[in-house]
Design a protein around this motif. Structure first.
Motif: not given
Length: 1010
Positions: A409-410, A413-417, A451-455
């Motif tokens: 989901l993040y 969101l980053y792609r939409l932004d 943390s999973s977003i980073l790892e």
């Protein structure tokens, strides 16, 4: 007429005899039925049956049911056309509306007096598992059971032959009789079929054996019916004879088969709610029934296989826009399945829900900019949004369905932004899901998901770092112009983008998550530096994140333990509050001269400050509409204050006595509580209140020498301590209840209170007056009213001082709108106090009236506050007119002069009105000192009116008021009021002037004794 049509007519005529109601009414039903049978046999020219007057009514009814079925069979044979052997004469055999109605009646008779009666006899002979005691005694003739069983079997075979004349493998009849059987009598047909067809061996006798050939016919019949019709019919059978074991088990088995059909889940909802469009029937009992049925796997089928089949179909119902009830039932069922963690049902639902996007993430993990299929994510996003919106608020549900896909989901969101043309509704939906998750998720789970977003990103960047060394001067120029070389730019295309990710962390507004994640980043960066095999870009990503959080949160502070100990957290908060952009250097330096937090001091919202400091900190931009914009600095301030509140809540013993830095923070919060945006003001006021209450609780700790204390004193002190505890709660209604306890503690009906507690209570009430919540504000006002009597007017003096201080100096003309609003609210509190004083106002008049008169006469006071002061003087006159007696003439002459000088005539505004330019209003310029606004003249006229009314009452009561108004003053007032009533631009001012003029006439009449 052809032979077949003649036969059809004869059969219909005979059938009409069985339902003939045109004969003479008789009181004996059996006689009526026998008469119909005789007429029926006469119509057919056949011998009558053995039924006569000696037969029982039940036998007569069964005979009529049998003959009715015979008529239906004859008609069905004649009108049922075999497609392989069509004949011209067959095509002419059509049934009319009256004929169809007659056939439906005959079918009803067949089932009511035949099938149902025989079924009851057979069921009564079977062993029951029901523990209920039957109502009344019933004698069952077991000797007739074999005959009833055979009769029922024959009639059932004949009815099924109407639908399948050639057997289970042949065609189905296509007639209106067949349609009526399927859609009107499916339950009546299945009940005896299940009783006889699925009879267990344990109940078999020589005369009662299972009718095995019925089973395939019923199975085929269930495939012909829609799932909704089949489920409804089986459900009715189960509920009607639920006490019979084999019937209950068979219905359950057949129901599970229907649920496994492609439209089985939808059919269950249609059977429970109905299939009408836009139905919204969501009773809890029905939702629970659907969830219970769908959550029960059929026997003999693997649980995993069942839920993997049913779960996608339940999820599909969430998108049914035509049936809100189906959507609600699907959401309720899914929430029940997901309530048991790691259950087969929960695993199947999560697999169906998350599977597509997680599989795409694994295949496309090499591209961090597009790590999954956007279409799959959009579809899952829609499903998640509908599921959460239609489910009862459940933190466990939200955490279960969102935590596994937070990284996806993040990324979405980053792609939409990053896309300027992205769908704003879709972006808002993603943000809403992420923020909802962040509000309810536990701290360990939040750190794990973030943390999973980073790892989880295999490739932190898809840009070769060597590219930087190959920049030509022209490339560097283009990069600089495009912003790629800015300090916060993501020149290496790192994923996640540090600035964007930290912005996301700020948006979730969880200070505990932010602080713990900051510590996690520090540890990850330290460990990454120690391991030489780690990707250097990963280390760079950690460093960028740390720098971004430090820049946003701590203004350059790099202490790794800043969030672990209260002292360092408080230092961080103090730095964040001490350097807001709205404060210049002089105001920051003056913070050192601010008094410390003490109970009973004047150090609450609206304290007197250095006039020079007030003028320096004010800026003309404060009056601009965009001065209230919520900037990044404001968000930083709000985050710091929220962190302070979290720290105070977590450390119950933390106060200004244990941490002296809280004194500085308390003083720094004053500026933000007065001049910050609304969100900052609210949390700043809450923080000041908590700190005040915290210190008040420490100063009121009872000593050991309390032997002389009465029980009422101890009870009052316990209530006081309980109120202080509630006032520190983050939930607004809880704080409001704490304030209510304090108000009750100081009310006149309460026992005397320890005087040592009054300063702290007074300080709490004064701060609560500034609160935006009406309940808290009104309780604070009532508390101040009660304190007026307990403190000999000290509270009233302080309230007047808070309202009027600085208004007669240059500080009054440089006030911001928020400060004007605060003063107006203080005026509302003062008005309530004045009205509650009653006759005691004569004692306090010398404190209130000169201060208000000074505000009115000052040219620096905003017109809004002048109007408020005039209203307060009117309240004084209305409460106790004698309190204004020493100032009567001055007030009257002052109002006359104000009206003469500040009037605005219609002629003076004619030129402006001709241009179509609207005149500025006081609502548009609340901080303006322009005295020409109509509300000021209205307030002056209102004050004159109450002065006139009070004088008239005094004249009639005691003739005391005759000398208050001199004839010269009356004459001047008459001239002024007459002129204003005819020429003022404001219609309300003209009306009020005419009313005041009439009251002046009444005053003159009273003075001369009329």
């Amino acid at each position: 007429m052809t032979t077949r049509r003649k036969e059809l007519s004869q059969a219909l005529a005979a059938g009409s005899c069985l339902i003939d109601s045109s004969s003479t009414p008789q009181s004996n039903l059996k006689s009526v039925l026998l008469a119909r049978l005789n007429k029926y046999y006469s119509c057919l020219n056949t011998a009558s049956s053995s039924v006569n007057e000696s037969s029982s009514l039940e036998v007569v009814q069964l005979t009529i049911a049998n003959e009715a079925l015979a008529v239906i069979e004859t008609v069905q044979r004649l009108v049922d056309i075999n497609p392989d052997g069509l004949k011209k004469e067959n095509e002419e055999l059509l049934l009319g509306t009256r004929d169809l109605s007659q056939l439906r009646t005959l079918l009803s008779i067949t089932f009511r007096w035949g099938i149902e009666a025989l079924s009851m006899h057979v069921v009564s002979s079977l062993p029951s598992t029901s523990s209920a005691t039957p109502v009344g005694s019933r004698i069952i003739d077991l000797t007739s059971t074999p005959d009833d069983y055979k009769y029922l079997s024959d009639m059932l075979d004949r009815l099924l032959a109407l639908v399948f004349p050639g057997g289970v493998q042949e065609r189905m009849s296509v007639t209106l009789i067949t349609e009526t059987l399927l859609h009107k009598h499916a339950t009546d047909l299945m009940k005896p079929a299940i009783i006889l067809g699925w009879l267990p061996k344990s109940l078999t006798t020589e005369s009662i054996v299972p009718v095995d050939h019925v089973r395939p016919l019923i199975m085929r019949l269930l495939t012909i019916l829609s799932p909704a019709e089949a489920i409804m019919a089986l459900g009715n059978v189960m509920s009607s004879i639920n006490s019979i074991v084999h019937v209950r088990r068979t219905c359950g088995y057949l129901l599970s088969k229907q649920l496994l059909r492609p439209e089985g889940v939808r059919g269950l909802c249609a059977a429970v709610f109905g299939d009408a469009e836009n139905i919204d029937e969501t009773q809890l009992e029905k939702l629970q029934h659907i969830a219970r049925v769908l959550s029960t796997p059929p026997s003999g089928m693997k649980v995993e296989e069942y839920f993997s089949t049913v779960a996608p179909r339940i999820l599909g119902l969430l998108k049914d826009e035509n049936h809100p009830a189906y959507k609600r039932a699907a959401a309720f069922t899914l929430s029940q399945m997901l309530s048991v963690e790691d259950s087969p049902a929960a695993i199947a639902v999560l697999t169906s829900l998350h599977g597509p996007i997680l599989r795409e993430t694994e295949k496309d993990s090499g591209d961090p900019q597009n790590p999954h299929s956007a279409a799959d994510v959009d579809d899952t996003l829609t499903t998640l949004t509908i599921l959460i919106a239609n489910s009862d608020p459940s933190p466990n549900l939200i955490q279960t369905v969102l935590s596994p896909v937070i990284a996806v989901l993040y990324a979405h969101l980053y792609r939409l932004d990053a896309l300027k043309t992205s769908d704003p509704f879709l972006k808002e939906s993603v943000q809403g899901l992420l923020l909802t998750w962040s509000k309810i998720v536990s701290l360990p789970e939040a750190i794990k998901a973030l943390s999973s977003i980073l790892e989880d990103s295999e490739n932190v960047s898809n840009v070769n770092p060597e590219r930087l060394s190959l920049f030509t001067p022209e490339d560097l120029k283009q990069a600089d112009e495009s912003g790629e070389l800015e300090p916060n730019s993501n020149i290496l295309n790192l994923y996640p983008d540090p600035r964007h990710f930290v912005g996301f962390l700020k948006s979730i507004n969880r200070s505990d998550v932010l602080s713990d994640f900051f510590v996690h980043l520090l540890e990850a960066y330290r460990n990454s530096r120690k391991r030489a095999e780690d990707n250097p870009l990963k280390t760079l990503l950690y460093l960028q994140m740390i720098i971004q959080i430090q820049t946003v949160m701590s203004e350059g502070s790099s202490a790794s333990e800043i969030f672990k100990r209260p002292t360092q957290v408080l230092e961080f908060v103090r730095q964040a509050l001490d350097t807001p952009p709205s404060l210049d250097t002089s105001s920051i330096k003056n913070q050192e001269r601010r008094p410390q937090l003490e109970i009973g001091s004047n150090n609450h919202l609206g304290d007197d400050g250095d006039p020079d400091e007030g003028s320096d900190s004010a800026d003309s931009d404060d009056e601009l509409p965009d001065s209230e914009r919520y900037t990044a600095d404001d968000e930083m301030t709000e985050t710091a204050i929220n962190l302070l509140l979290s720290l105070l809540e977590a450390n119950k013993d933390l106060s200004a006595r244990t941490e002296p830095s809280l004194n500085d923070i308390f003083s720094l919060l004053e500026h933000h509580a007065l001049n910050g945006p609304e969100a900052v003001r609210n949390v700043a006021r809450e923080a000041r209140m908590v700190m005040t209450v915290r210190l008040a609780g420490e100063t009121s700790v009872p000593t050991n020498n309390n032997s002389n204390k009465t029980s009422s004193d101890n009870e009052a002190r316990e209530t006081y301590q309980q109120a202080l505890k509630l006032l520190q709660d983050p939930i607004l209604p809880v704080r409001a209840h704490g304030l209510l306890l304090l108000r009750q503690l100081v009310s006149p009906k309460s026992p005397p209170l320890d005087p040592a507690l009054l300063p702290a209570i007074q300080e709490i009430f004064f701060q609560s007056v500034h609160d935006d919540d009406s309940y808290i504000f009104l309780n604070a006002v009532q508390g101040l009213v009660a304190l007026v009597d307990r403190t000999d007017g000290a509270v009233l003096k302080k309230l007047v001082s808070e309202y009027t201080k600085g208004l007669d100096s240059i500080q009054g003309s440089t006030m911001a709108q928020q400060e004007v609003d605060v003063r107006v609210r203080m005026g509302e509190a003062l008005s309530s106090v004045i009205r509650q004083c009653g006759d005691a106002l004569s004692i306090h008049g010398s404190v209130i009236i000169p201060s208000l008169w000074k505000v009115i006469r000052s040219s620096h006071t905003p017109t809004t506050l002048k109007t408020s002061s005039l209203s307060l003087l009117a309240d004084c006159q209305g409460t106790h007119s004698l309190s204004l007696l020493p100032y009567f003439v001055d007030l009257s002459e002052g109002m006359n002069d104000l009206l003469q000088v500040e009037m605005v005539t219609y002629e003076s505004r004619k030129d402006e009105m001709a241009t179509g330019t609207p005149a500025p209003t006081i609502d548009q310029n609340p901080t303006s000192t322009n005295p020409k606004f109509p509300p000021l003249r209205r307030a002056a006229l209102h004050l004159l009116s109450v002065l006139f009314q009070g004088t008239i009452r005094q004249i009639y009561d005691s003739s005391f008021g005759i000398s208050l108004f001199s004839f010269d003053l009356v004459r001047r007032l008459r001239i002024t009021l007459s002129y204003i009533s005819g020429t003022d631009e404001d219609i309300l001012v003209r009306v009020m002037a005419r009313e005041a003029l009439e009251q002046l006439n009444q005053l003159e009449q009273a003075a001369i004794g009329l």
